[in-house]
Write an enzyme that holds these catalytic residues in place. Structure first.
Site: not given
Ligand code: BDR
Ligand code: CA
Length: 314
Positions: A11, A16, A41, A127, A169-170, A243-244
């Site tokens: 996303d 990502d 996102n 991701t 978040f995810n 993160h990703d």
């Molecule tokens: C995740 O949430 C999104 O904001 C980032 O792309 C990552 O996948 C981190 O919590």
């Molecule tokens: Ca992401």
């Protein structure tokens, strides 16, 4: 060497986007069968456009990009423009990519590809929210034997949540999808905030990437410089967590990471803790392990890997 067949489900999102660049830079290791996009996102119209933009920037024109689910399985979509900007990839100039969107739905692509594949042959790398992957599994469970591994970014244990006190978040965006994926019976490797918060894009690290002086490195540095602002303020840290890209880095150099086999269960109901990943790190529940939980990383090694791979675009 046989390349590892992967599908990246994402996303974009600056992080990502960097995960995509890192995968493109490792075409010697990965056979990237397709990129599937999901709402997360930012809304789906932007995530699919952003993924195609990254292909254009990296001059990748042989990987199909599909649009998938435009909302979570059961909840309303929650997006994260406050972090990623209105475009999802603020920090670079947006353009209409030359690469066209592939025909068909991302979930159909995942299902059709896996149904035709050999057992244990395809690694899924999500991701973003897990809506596309869970929809594919629910629609056609016969795809599962072809899944070699699911290496995902999501969840949190020691770090707590980043979008609610207890959820990453995810997981928060689509906890029902996450529940399906963690319990699908195939090997799941999760890189959550416990590990990604160790991978900070400090100014020095971003400057080293910018100095590579190629279009992909420049786009990476531009996006990370934007990404930096929100998280540095929020966490009082030296840079934003990348993160990703941890998913792709894990596949490239697992020795940089430390993990443990555990049970992960996802809270789907409680309004207070929805999306929380209950990680049985000390194995106190007796629940069977369903996840390789990654919780530590050699961050300098990660940035050496990322920088060296991005240098290949020169
Ligand atoms: C995740 O949430 C999104 O904001 C980032 O792309 C990552 O996948 C981190 O919590
Ligand atoms: Ca992401």
């Amino acid at each position: 060497m046989t390349r590892r067949k992967i599908i990246i489900d994402c996303d974009p999102g600056q992080d990502d986007a960097v995960a995509l660049f890192l995968a493109f830079a490792a075409a010697d290791v990965f056979e990237l069968l397709g990129i599937t996009t999901v709402a997360g996102n930012v809304p789906l119209e932007l995530t699919q456009r952003n993924a195609r933009m990254m292909c254009d920037i990296a001059k990748v024109d042989n990987v199909p990009v599909y649009a998938g689910c435009n909302r979570p399985l059961e909840l309303e979509l929650a997006t994260a423009e406050a972090i990623h900007g209105d475009t999802g990839i603020d920090g670079i100039d947006v353009f209409e990519p030359a690469l066209e969107l592939a025909d068909g739905h991302a979930v159909s692509f995942i299902v059709d590809t896996l149904l035709k594949a050999e057992p244990d042959s395809i690694t899924l790398v999500p991701t973003g929210p897990l809506t596309n992957i869970a929809t594919a599994i629910r629609r056609e469970p016969r795809i599962l034997p072809a899944v070699r591994e699911i290496v995902l970014m999501g969840g949190a244990m020691r770090e707590g949540g980043n979008h609610s006190p207890s959820a990453e978040f995810n997981m928060l965006v689509d906890p029902h999808a996450a529940d399906t994926v963690f319990n699908c019976g195939r090997p799941v490797t999760a890189l959550g905030l416990d590990v990604t918060h160790q991978v900070l894009s400090t100014r020095e690290r971003v400057a080293r990437i910018a100095a590579l002086d190629n279009p992909v490195a420049a786009a990476t540095a531009g996006m990370l410089s934007f990404f930096h602002r929100y998280d540095s303020k929020k966490y009082g840290s030296e840079g934003a967590p990348l993160h990703d890209p941890c998913t792709i880095a894990y596949l490239l150099e697992p020795n940089l990471f430390t993990d443990k086999l555990v049970n992960v269960s996802v809270e789907t109901e409680s309004p207070l803790t929805r999306g929380h990943t209950a990680v049985d790190f000390w194995r106190v529940t007796g629940r069977p392990h369903n996840t390789r939980w990654v919780y530590a990383v050699d961050a300098d090694g990660f940035f050496e890997l990322l920088t060296a791979r991005l240098a290949r675009f020169g």
